[in-house]
Design a protein around this motif. Structure first.
Motif, PDB file in Angstrom:
ATOM      1  N   ASP A  44      20.023 -47.589  14.270  1.00 44.46           N
ATOM      2  CA  ASP A  44      18.471 -47.448  13.802  1.00 44.46           C
ATOM      3  C   ASP A  44      18.262 -47.144  13.087  1.00 44.46           C
ATOM      4  N   VAL A  45      19.001 -46.285  11.773  1.00 43.83           N
ATOM      5  CA  VAL A  45      17.749 -45.044  11.113  1.00 43.83           C
ATOM      6  C   VAL A  45      18.844 -45.227   9.725  1.00 43.83           C
ATOM      7  N   ALA A  46      17.776 -45.376   8.646  1.00 38.90           N
ATOM      8  CA  ALA A  46      18.802 -45.542   7.201  1.00 38.90           C
ATOM      9  C   ALA A  46      18.696 -43.680   6.413  1.00 38.90           C
ATOM     10  N   PRO A  47      19.417 -43.224   6.698  1.00 34.76           N
ATOM     11  CA  PRO A  47      19.481 -42.147   5.997  1.00 34.76           C
ATOM     12  C   PRO A  47      18.544 -42.183   4.666  1.00 34.76           C
ATOM     13  N   GLY A  48      17.108 -41.038   4.241  1.00 39.06           N
ATOM     14  CA  GLY A  48      16.953 -40.809   3.273  1.00 39.06           C
ATOM     15  C   GLY A  48      15.847 -39.857   3.365  1.00 39.06           C
ATOM     16  N   ARG A  49      14.860 -40.527   2.883  1.00 41.54           N
ATOM     17  CA  ARG A  49      13.214 -39.446   2.605  1.00 41.54           C
ATOM     18  C   ARG A  49      12.443 -40.517   3.081  1.00 41.54           C
ATOM     19  N   TYR A  50      11.474 -39.413   4.486  1.00 34.29           N
ATOM     20  CA  TYR A  50      10.809 -40.209   5.049  1.00 34.29           C
ATOM     21  C   TYR A  50       9.006 -39.481   5.105  1.00 34.29           C
ATOM     22  N   ARG A  51       8.096 -40.321   4.666  1.00 34.47           N
ATOM     23  CA  ARG A  51       7.324 -39.627   5.333  1.00 34.47           C
ATOM     24  C   ARG A  51       5.909 -40.958   6.138  1.00 34.47           C
ATOM     25  N   CYS A  52       5.436 -40.017   7.093  1.00 33.89           N
ATOM     26  CA  CYS A  52       4.508 -40.008   7.577  1.00 33.89           C
ATOM     27  C   CYS A  52       2.929 -39.796   7.880  1.00 33.89           C
ATOM     28  N   GLU A  53       2.306 -40.740   7.695  1.00 33.48           N
ATOM     29  CA  GLU A  53       0.732 -40.307   7.189  1.00 33.48           C
ATOM     30  C   GLU A  53       0.088 -39.600   7.901  1.00 33.48           C
ATOM     31  N   ASP A  54       0.436 -39.487   9.525  1.00 33.67           N
ATOM     32  CA  ASP A  54      -0.252 -37.981  10.093  1.00 33.67           C
ATOM     33  C   ASP A  54       0.151 -37.797  11.182  1.00 33.67           C
ATOM     34  N   GLY A  55       1.195 -36.292  11.063  1.00 36.69           N
ATOM     35  CA  GLY A  55       1.797 -35.683  12.415  1.00 36.69           C
ATOM     36  C   GLY A  55       0.854 -35.026  13.189  1.00 36.69           C
ATOM     37  N   LYS A  56       0.055 -35.067  12.882  1.00 38.39           N
ATOM     38  CA  LYS A  56      -0.845 -33.914  13.391  1.00 38.39           C
ATOM     39  C   LYS A  56      -1.131 -33.437  15.053  1.00 38.39           C
ATOM     40  N   GLY A  57       0.188 -32.961  15.145  1.00 37.85           N
ATOM     41  CA  GLY A  57       0.467 -32.044  17.240  1.00 37.85           C
ATOM     42  C   GLY A  57       1.968 -32.968  17.201  1.00 37.85           C
ATOM     43  N   GLY A  58       2.259 -33.543  16.692  1.00 37.56           N
ATOM     44  CA  GLY A  58       3.453 -34.279  17.077  1.00 37.56           C
ATOM     45  C   GLY A  58       4.814 -33.572  16.657  1.00 37.56           C
ATOM     46  N   TRP A  59       5.970 -33.720  16.895  1.00 32.18           N
ATOM     47  CA  TRP A  59       7.206 -33.057  15.896  1.00 32.18           C
ATOM     48  C   TRP A  59       8.477 -33.533  16.225  1.00 32.18           C
ATOM     49  N   TRP A  60       9.245 -33.424  15.596  1.00 30.81           N
ATOM     50  CA  TRP A  60      10.628 -34.511  15.257  1.00 30.81           C
ATOM     51  C   TRP A  60      11.805 -32.987  15.653  1.00 30.81           C
ATOM     52  N   VAL A  61      12.861 -33.709  15.314  1.00 33.23           N
ATOM     53  CA  VAL A  61      14.051 -32.918  15.944  1.00 33.23           C
ATOM     54  C   VAL A  61      15.306 -33.855  15.365  1.00 33.23           C
ATOM     55  N   ARG A  62      15.238 -33.047  14.197  1.00 32.71           N
ATOM     56  CA  ARG A  62      17.122 -33.959  13.451  1.00 32.71           C
ATOM     57  C   ARG A  62      18.000 -33.385  14.898  1.00 32.71           C
ATOM     58  N   PHE A  63      19.651 -33.724  14.928  1.00 31.84           N
ATOM     59  CA  PHE A  63      20.608 -33.509  15.951  1.00 31.84           C
ATOM     60  C   PHE A  63      21.615 -33.831  14.398  1.00 31.84           C
TER      61      PHE A  63
END
Length: 356
Positions: free
Chosen positions: A21-40
């Protein structure tokens, strides 16, 4: 987003498998306020690494080739801004999983069919609140109403992620991981993916100067077919080593020789296919150099226009010299006239009577 056909973006909410689903690489989101992410990050996603809560404003992450999955819960999508980093020690990058190019669309279709059913859970909770409110009072209705909201917010993403994971597990024959290959196979797959990444990330491809549609279809198919052959070769090499054993009898060696010859023919054939991809990548790189030179020439041409204007102005200056000289002469004449009149005024001033 199967390998080679990624759209360079990830939706803000969901769980996505790296290489499928996802290509490896560097990603950017414009506004992550209050959110979260997890890399397995571990084999099978056993070593999760995450960040919560995210600050307001832009956020960047690096999804490695060796990551298993990426889970995100932010308000804006992620945009891929750079390919994955090469290892600091200069060693070849670990290859990423490879999937059948049709697998992602198949999983998306299954998940989308499931999506409308997910609203039954919060609606059921709300219905229980309405039914029980005459007996249990308004607090019961308010409590179940709040629970329905929480279920509505949490159930879709969690349920769809689990559904996707289960469907992916059932289709284990539709994707390959680096663990399915031996060292020789992983090295060859690394060369394939490096060549495909070079083409996909080239400036001429991003700007549509190559056949972007053909690349989006052909390159993923090439990667998947080569990966399948490499997996079979890895298995046969292991079988060959096991059958040969440590003490090879002449009769056994003679029986195995035709099998090894066929394996070598297959290896030579897939190597030629990989070398063809590498030649394509080298030409894309050369085209990038020409494109950079062309853009540089365009900038020079823009500056040349300014030089042309300067030259035209210079010619006009040369033509204007006689007129300027005439103005200078007129100025000198005016200056002489002014001096004469000043002298006469001074003379006239000396003739005035002194002040009292």
């Amino acid at each position: 987003m199967t390998s080679g056909a990624w759209s360079d973006s990830i939706p803000g909410i969901g769980t996505y498998f790296v290489g499928i689903d996802v290509a490896p690489g560097r990603y950017r989101c414009e506004d992550g306020k209050g959110g979260w992410w997890v890399r397995f990050t571990g084999p099978g996603g056993g070593d999760p690494v995450g960040s919560w809560p995210l600050p307001a404003g832009p956020t960047e992450i690096e999804i490695a080739r060796s990551d298993f999955a990426f889970e995100t819960h932010v308000g804006t999508p992620w945009r891929r801004i750079a390919p994955p980093r090469a290892p600091a020690d200069g060693s070849p990058a670990e290859p990423r999983p490879v999937a059948d190019p049709t697998l992602r669309a198949e999983l998306d279709t299954i998940v989308e069919r499931r999506r409308p059913l997910l609203w039954l859970a919060p609606l059921t909770v709300l219905a229980l609140g309405l039914v029980g409110s005459p007996l249990l009072g308004s607090l019961w209705l308010i409590g179940l109403g709040m629970l329905a909201v929480l279920v509505a917010l949490g159930t879709p993403s969690v349920s769809l992620d689990l559904r996707r994971a289960r469907e992916l597990e059932r289709r284990r024959d539709r994707y390959l991981t680096p663990e399915d290959l031996d060292d020789e196979g992983r090295a060859m797959l690394g060369r394939v993916q490096a060549a495909i990444d070079a083409v996909r990330d080239s400036a001429v491809n991003r700007e549509g100067l190559l056949d972007a549609v053909d690349n989006a279809v052909t390159l993923p198919r090439q990667e998947w077919e080569i990966a399948q052959v490499l997996a079979k070769q890895s298995k046969l090499r292991a079988d060959h080593a096991e059958m040969a054993g440590e003490d090879v009898l002449p009769e056994v060696a003679a029986a195995l020789r035709p099998l090894r010859d066929k394996l070598d023919v297959s290896i030579e054939a897939v190597t030629r296919r990989v070398e063809a991809l590498e030649r394509y990548a080298a030409r894309a790189k050369s085209a990038d150099e020409v494109l950079r030179a062309q853009r540089h020439l365009e900038r020079i041409a823009e500056k040349a226009h300014e030089y042309d204007e300067l030259l035209a102005d210079t010619v006009r200056d040369d033509l204007a010299l006689p007129a300027i000289e005439r103005l200078t002469e007129q100025g000198d004449e005016l200056l002489r006239t002014l001096r004469d009149r000043l002298a006469k005024a001074a003379e006239a001033g000396s003739e005035l009577p002194p002040p009292r």
